[in-house]
Enzyme design. Structure first.
Site: not given
Length: 673
Positions: A116, A200, A235, A297
């Site tokens: 990430k 973040e 999540h 994917r």
């Protein structure tokens, strides 16, 4: 086009890929672990090969073994599905080295988007907006805590190599950062072999909107519109839909251009998804979206894109992997047609934090086939949901001319689905699809957590006990009828009656049951007017009737209906969106540890005990974390139900535990006194 494909996966996605491959005339090759020897994807394949024990690390994650099988079977290509090896660049390279096509992007693209932090830096270079935060290489705990303080709360900690909600924690207070960081690192290390994280800013009203992209080996890249995946718990996505509610043509165009730019920046080929977090505090605006990550994917939610485009994404994957160019451009795609919604049906317990469930699907019944309905599943009635893999049972996908029709069709499909033998989120999904904030499009990623009490309402124990009594008496009556037909010369004998028959006085009896594992003693009183009073609340039960697998009764003046399955030693019922498992309580099988004033802490599911946070003799406060259990790729903290002292420990770190295993026995102040 290829002539054969090995599907390096299991369950629903293996069956899904197989369906398209068979339509295209490809020979299908399945792989399976010992746990999956009798699985649906194994039976449907043209050929199937064992690759190892139940644990994924020794079977579905064994890239070397899978390539060995592919060579033995003469497979032209390997489709990885999603999860497992689907985003493993080393596996993609190993396929190429073996002369077998990998149905996915080039290894370089997987690497570029697989981490990430590096992906966000690359996106910034490509002009794609990213969420403010820290994405650097320095990973010291104190340094990260300082960066979090500078960024401000609330914030999100994410595993650099993460995905699927694993290795992710929201943190609202500075004093909670250290524990959340440690949990993220452990989960990331276990799931991805990499414990690095990024931090973040957490947006106050975020929407999760992603864009499906497709590229070929000839330099063409298109986007197939967007999906909204904002309804999440822990999540992980629960409901996905396409197109995104409230999306404007201008914002769709801008997000699509950003997604295509992201894909071109890494020379992308095949199916991929660029995920954005959108600031929806003032509706959807074309300047309020930020890059989160790219999944290299096929996504779980790809069917909703297929529904609004008319494309088969698995077929496109296979054709692109075979070297064919895309047969259309962006202009030819036009605009989304209609609306599609997908619901993920899981074996989990919404009433207890969505804990994954294991067990046998004693009854599995889907709605009749109809226009606009699609069901993707990898299991069938009688299958076992094990602790080794993701607990998804199926995906219910609907299409409608507009969003209202799609939601109505999904609600109907959920109501007509029956699952008995194991707790699921079926009732939760029914309530969620009809939930006014969702229907009215006034939702964000925090909706489920914020409104969990409305979405998972408490069950009335009086009604539950009344229904359980009726179900169990119906079960006993069926047993008695069978015995009577074999043994009794007197069908009207009082010994065969179930109404507390007595020579004089009030007719009474008692049922000692286990209802969803909870020991419940029910006192029964039969009135002369035929009504039955159940339990300490003496809820009134009458007009009980069983027919064609359904039980109907009037309980506390309310007409109740439940779907019932009697398996001899257990009765299962689906009622008001709740699952009931009813068994006779063995009064001789008492927990020796569970004396008055003591609390027994058990494993809520099968899993591995990865941390013990207390020692024998230690005093703990109510809510204190006692242990951490890892199951189905996620961590689950076990906490003290009350202030107490740890009297004994029944398990060790690293031990694989069965559901119900005693981890600790706590002595409460009442016992000490």
């Amino acid at each position: 086009m290829f002539s054969s494909v090995l599907i390096a996966n299991r369950g629903e996605i293996a069956v899904r890929v197989m369906r398209t491959a068979k339509r295209l005339g490809l020979r299908t090759i399945a792989v399976y672990s010992d746990q999956d020897a009798a699985a649906l994807h194994v039976r449907l394949a043209d050929e199937a090969y064992r690759i190892g024990p139940a644990e994924a690390a020794r079977s579905y994650l064994r890239g070397d073994r899978i390539i060995e099988v592919a060579r033995e079977a003469g497979a032209d290509c390997i489709h990885p599905g999603y999860g497992f090896l689907s985003e493993n660049a080393e596996f993609a390279e190993a396929c190429a080295d073996a002369g077998i096509a990998f149905v996915g992007p080039p290894p370089a693209a997987i690497r570029a988007m697989g981490l990430k932090d590096a992906a966000k830096a690359l996106m910034q270079q490509a002009g794609v907006p990213v969420v403010p935060g820290y994405h650097g290489d320095v990973q010291g705990d104190a340094f990260l805590k300082q960066k979090a303080y500078e960024l401000g709360y609330p914030l999100i900690i994410k595993a650099v190599a993460g995905g699927g909600g694993k290795g992710m924690r929201r943190v609202d207070r500075h004093q909670d950062f250290a524990d959340a960081l440690a949990a993220c690192q452990r989960e990331a290390r276990s799931a991805f072999g990499d414990d690095r994280v990024l931090i973040e800013r957490f947006l106050s009203k975020p929407r999760h909107i992603e864009v499906q992209v497709f590229g070929d080996a000839h330099g063409h890249v298109v986007h197939l519109f967007e999906r909204d995946c904002s309804l999440q718990r822990r999540h992980q996505k629960v409901i996905e839909e396409a197109p995104a509610p409230g999306m404007t043509p201008a914002m769709r165009s801008r997000m699509g251009e950003a997604a295509v730019a992201a894909a071109k920046a890494v020379g992308y080929q095949g199916a991929g998804t660029v995920e954005f977090i959108v600031d929806a505090s003032d509706g959807l605006h074309e300047n309020a979206f930020y890059f989160m990550e790219m999944n290299t994917r096929l996504q779980v939610e790809h069917p909703v894109t297929e529904a609004i485009t008319g494309l088969d994404l698995v077929e496109l994957q296979l054709r692109v992997a075979a070297g064919e160019p895309l047969s259309f451009d962006q202009q030819a795609l036009g605009v989304p047609v209609g609306h599609s919604v997908e619901a993920r049906l899981y074996a989990e317990d919404p009433a207890h934090g969505f804990l994954p469930q294991t067990g046998r699907l004693a009854r599995l019944s889907w709605p009749e086939d109809r226009e606009g309905l699609r069901i993707d599943t990898g299991v069938e009635e009688g299958a076992e949901i094990s602790p080794y893999y993701d607990p998804m049972i199926a995906k219910l996908i609907v299409w409608g001319a507009d969003r209202d029709q799609a939601l109505a069709r999904l609600g109907q499909a959920l109501r007509e689905t029956t699952i008995l033998g194991i707790k699921t989120n079926l009732g939760f999904l029914e309530r969620l699809v009809a939930f006014r904030p969702f229907v009215d499009e006034s939702f964000d990623t925090g909706l489920i957590d914020a409104r969990i009490d409305a979405l998972v309402p408490d069950v009335s124990l009086a009604l539950r006990d009344g229904l359980a009594a009726g179900l169990w008496l119906a079960h006993l009556k069926s047993l008695n009828t069978a015995r009577e037909s074999m043994l009794s010369d007197e069908p009207g004998s009082p010994w065969s009656l179930m109404n507390g028959w007595t020579l004089g006085g009030e007719a009474r009896s008692r049922l000692d049951l286990l209802i969803n594992g909870e020991a419940v003693g029910l006192d029964l009183v039969w009135r002369r007017d035929g009504a039955l009073l159940v339990g300490s609340t003496e809820v009134e039960v009458n007009e009980v009737a069983v027919s064609d697998g359904q039980v109907r009764a009037v309980i506390a003046g309310q007409s109740e209906t439940a779907i019932m399955l009697d398996e001899g030693n257990a009765v299962y019922a689906q009622w008001r969106g709740h699952h009931l498992e009813i068994r006779a309580q063995d009064l001789l099988d008492r927990d020796a540890e569970a004396a008055e004033g003591e609390a027994v802490i058990r494993a809520p599911m099968s899993g591995k005990l990865i941390r013990l946070l207390v020692a024998e003799g230690e005093a703990v406060e109510r809510g204190a974390r006692l242990a951490i259990l890892e199951a189905m790729k996620m961590e689950h903290a076990l906490v003290a139900p009350t202030s107490a002292v740890v009297r004994t420990l029944g398990a060790q770190e690293g031990q694989q535990l069965a559901e119900g295993h005693v981890i600790a026995v706590l002595e409460t102040p009442e016992a000490a006194a």
